[in-house]
Enzyme design. Structure first.
Site, PDB file in Angstrom:
ATOM      1  N   LYS A  51      43.913  13.121 -47.586  1.00 34.81           N
ATOM      2  CA  LYS A  51      43.172  13.030 -47.069  1.00 34.81           C
ATOM      3  C   LYS A  51      42.008  14.311 -47.147  1.00 34.81           C
ATOM      4  O   LYS A  51      41.855  14.449 -46.425  1.00 34.81           O
ATOM      5  CB  LYS A  51      42.540  12.118 -46.704  1.00 34.81           C
ATOM      6  CG  LYS A  51      40.688  11.383 -45.888  1.00 34.81           C
ATOM      7  CD  LYS A  51      41.320   9.935 -46.225  1.00 34.81           C
ATOM      8  CE  LYS A  51      39.713  10.009 -46.875  1.00 34.81           C
ATOM      9  NZ  LYS A  51      39.185   8.642 -47.855  1.00 34.81           N
TER      10      LYS A  51
ATOM     11  N   TYR B 246      50.906  11.188 -35.981  1.00 35.78           N
ATOM     12  CA  TYR B 246      52.267  10.768 -35.124  1.00 35.78           C
ATOM     13  C   TYR B 246      53.100  11.156 -34.597  1.00 35.78           C
ATOM     14  O   TYR B 246      53.933  11.081 -33.613  1.00 35.78           O
ATOM     15  CB  TYR B 246      53.016  10.190 -36.288  1.00 35.78           C
ATOM     16  CG  TYR B 246      53.428   8.891 -36.820  1.00 35.78           C
ATOM     17  CD1 TYR B 246      52.599   7.517 -37.043  1.00 35.78           C
ATOM     18  CD2 TYR B 246      54.958   8.551 -35.492  1.00 35.78           C
ATOM     19  CE1 TYR B 246      53.126   6.592 -37.088  1.00 35.78           C
ATOM     20  CE2 TYR B 246      55.323   6.915 -36.043  1.00 35.78           C
ATOM     21  CZ  TYR B 246      54.361   6.192 -36.714  1.00 35.78           C
ATOM     22  OH  TYR B 246      54.880   4.983 -37.005  1.00 35.78           O
TER      23      TYR B 246
ATOM     24  N   ASP C 251      54.202   5.811 -42.965  1.00 31.47           N
ATOM     25  CA  ASP C 251      54.290   4.757 -41.838  1.00 31.47           C
ATOM     26  C   ASP C 251      52.898   3.740 -42.440  1.00 31.47           C
ATOM     27  O   ASP C 251      53.639   2.445 -42.638  1.00 31.47           O
ATOM     28  CB  ASP C 251      53.236   5.102 -40.710  1.00 31.47           C
ATOM     29  CG  ASP C 251      53.880   3.825 -39.853  1.00 31.47           C
ATOM     30  OD1 ASP C 251      54.631   3.210 -39.802  1.00 31.47           O
ATOM     31  OD2 ASP C 251      52.639   3.699 -38.903  1.00 31.47           O
TER      32      ASP C 251
ATOM     33  N   ASP D  75      42.590   7.384 -49.467  1.00 37.56           N
ATOM     34  CA  ASP D  75      42.336   5.177 -50.058  1.00 37.56           C
ATOM     35  C   ASP D  75      42.472   5.007 -51.116  1.00 37.56           C
ATOM     36  O   ASP D  75      42.918   3.646 -52.125  1.00 37.56           O
ATOM     37  CB  ASP D  75      40.388   5.381 -49.326  1.00 37.56           C
ATOM     38  CG  ASP D  75      40.148   6.573 -49.339  1.00 37.56           C
ATOM     39  OD1 ASP D  75      40.610   7.508 -50.219  1.00 37.56           O
ATOM     40  OD2 ASP D  75      39.060   6.858 -49.137  1.00 37.56           O
TER      41      ASP D  75
END
Ligand code: NAD
Length: 361
Positions: free
Chosen positions: A191, A124, A248, A224
């Site tokens: 992740k 980002y 986000d 996930d």
């Protein structure tokens, strides 16, 4: 006491939500001097930039700002004013409470999650290399030379930095919040199985930080799986801390769990300055229609009142809002079931109903 606050109405639905929010905040009895600053797509033509330096100067002077949403063109045009504000003022913590209020049509009751999203780096951060540019081709060549990975020459590239410095700041903020607000658990989201040197670092630092807070339960989730767990049973989560991009995305997911973006407030906080703004964007299709829900921005104002130490006023506003939501008579379209939206009231009428509740409290 009077508070001088930078007020940035923003663009799209921002100005009408800001007007409604100002009315409610002023009805709380707290005295504000608003230092109104324009930023966003509407000032581009006049100022040549969507973020005039005067806006940043005003926030540096006043330390606290209340901001409406600001449009960022998708895939082209100027870079995000929101990201620029956060980075320029070192607002490293993005704090987004997602709390269910009685009366909102949702699947789960008793959701009370607070998201701590890192605000300064990750994908980002806006470090990008455009397709076909000389520097992009040079970077592709250098990457192959440095670590053997081949990137196709017809690629665009976005860089994902995760630092010890910024990770520790958001992690510290999340754990400190948990302690001060009697929260039971912090969940770090990542992740790290795939991005070992960035998310892996974040996870490692989170686990280390957790050792300093033995009274707070600590766990981690791969992002996930986290999404699946959240939609299955969000009540199992309490404080969530995560890097910028996942933050986000999960902010909107969690907003959806408590009734939508219309009730999802937020704050961007650093060591020196704080900017309060809703999670949602400028929803341009509703601009000027007196239709959008002002509550996310009002709840951001409630967060601002607490930041200023005005707890009584904050509780007064939040209680009145909760009552208006529970009664369900003066709410915007998004807080009503699909088949009952004809009776929704507008942005300004929501503010009036909240103010009446406050006056009768
Ligand atoms: P959005 O949040 O503006 O709107 C998505 C949808 O959510 C809307 O179409 C609407 O159905 C609903 N919604 C949002 N706010 C609402 C409200 N107050 N009341 C009722 N319904 C509401 O997201 P988007 O359409 O993806 O983005 C529009 C623009 O806003 C983009 O330019 C984006 O970059 C920008 N944006 C700005 C911020 C910010 O200022 N911090 C945050 C997110 C998006």
């Amino acid at each position: 006491m009077s508070y001088k606050i930078t007020l940035i109405p923003g663009d799209g639905i921002g100005p009408e939500l800001t007007e409604a929010t100002v009315r409610v905040l002023e009805a709380s009895g707290v005295d504000f001097q608003w230092d109104v600053q324009q930023a966003g797509i509407d000032v581009m033509a006049e100022c040549g930039t969507p973020l005039p330096e005067t806006v940043l100067e005003s926030i540096r002077r006043n330390k606290v700002a209340l901001k409406g949403p600001i449009t960022t063109p998708v895939g082209k045009g100027f870079r995000s004013v929101n990201v620029a504000l956060r980075k320029s003022l070192n607002l490293y913590s993005c704090v987004r409470p997602c709390k269910s209020y009685d009366g909102v049509p949702v699947t789960f009751r008793n959701v009370d999650i607070v998201i701590f999203r890192e605000n300064m780096e990750d994908l980002y951060a806006g470090i990008e290399f455009e397709l076909g540019k000389a520097e992009t081709l040079e970077l592709i060549t250098d990457i192959e030379r440095l670590n053997g990975n081949k990137i196709l020459f017809d690629s665009g590239i976005t860089i994902k930095p995760i630092s010890i410095t910024n990770s520790n700041k958001i992690l510290r903020a999340a754990f400190e919040y948990a302690v001060k607000n009697n929260r039971r658990k912090v969940t770090a989201v990542h992740k790290a199985n795939i991005m070992k040197y960035t998310d892996g670092l974040f996870l490692h630092l989170a686990a280390e930080m957790a050792l300093q807070y033995p009274q707070i339960e600590f766990e981690d989730r791969i992002v996930d799986n986290m999404c699946m767990q959240l939609v299955k049973d969000p009540t199992q989560f309490d404080v969530i801390v995560l890097p910028n991009l996942y933050g986000d995305i999960l902010s909107d997911l969690c907003a959806g769990l408590v009734g939508g973006l219309g009730v999802a407030p937020g704050a961007n906080i650093g060591d020196e300055y704080a900017v309060f703004e809703p999670t949602h964007g400028s929803a341009p299709k509703y601009k000027g229609m007196n239709k959008a829900n002002p509550m996310a921005q009002m709840l951001s104002g409630v967060m601002m009142l607490r930041h200023l130490g005005e707890y009584e006023a904050a509780n007064l506003v939040e209680k009145a809002m909760a009552e208006v939501i529970a009664e369900g008579k003066y709410v915007s379209y998004d807080l009503l079931p699909l088949n009952d939206r004809a009776r929704a009231v507008g942005t300004a009428e929501v503010a009036t109903a909240i103010i009446e509740r406050m006056q009768n409290a």
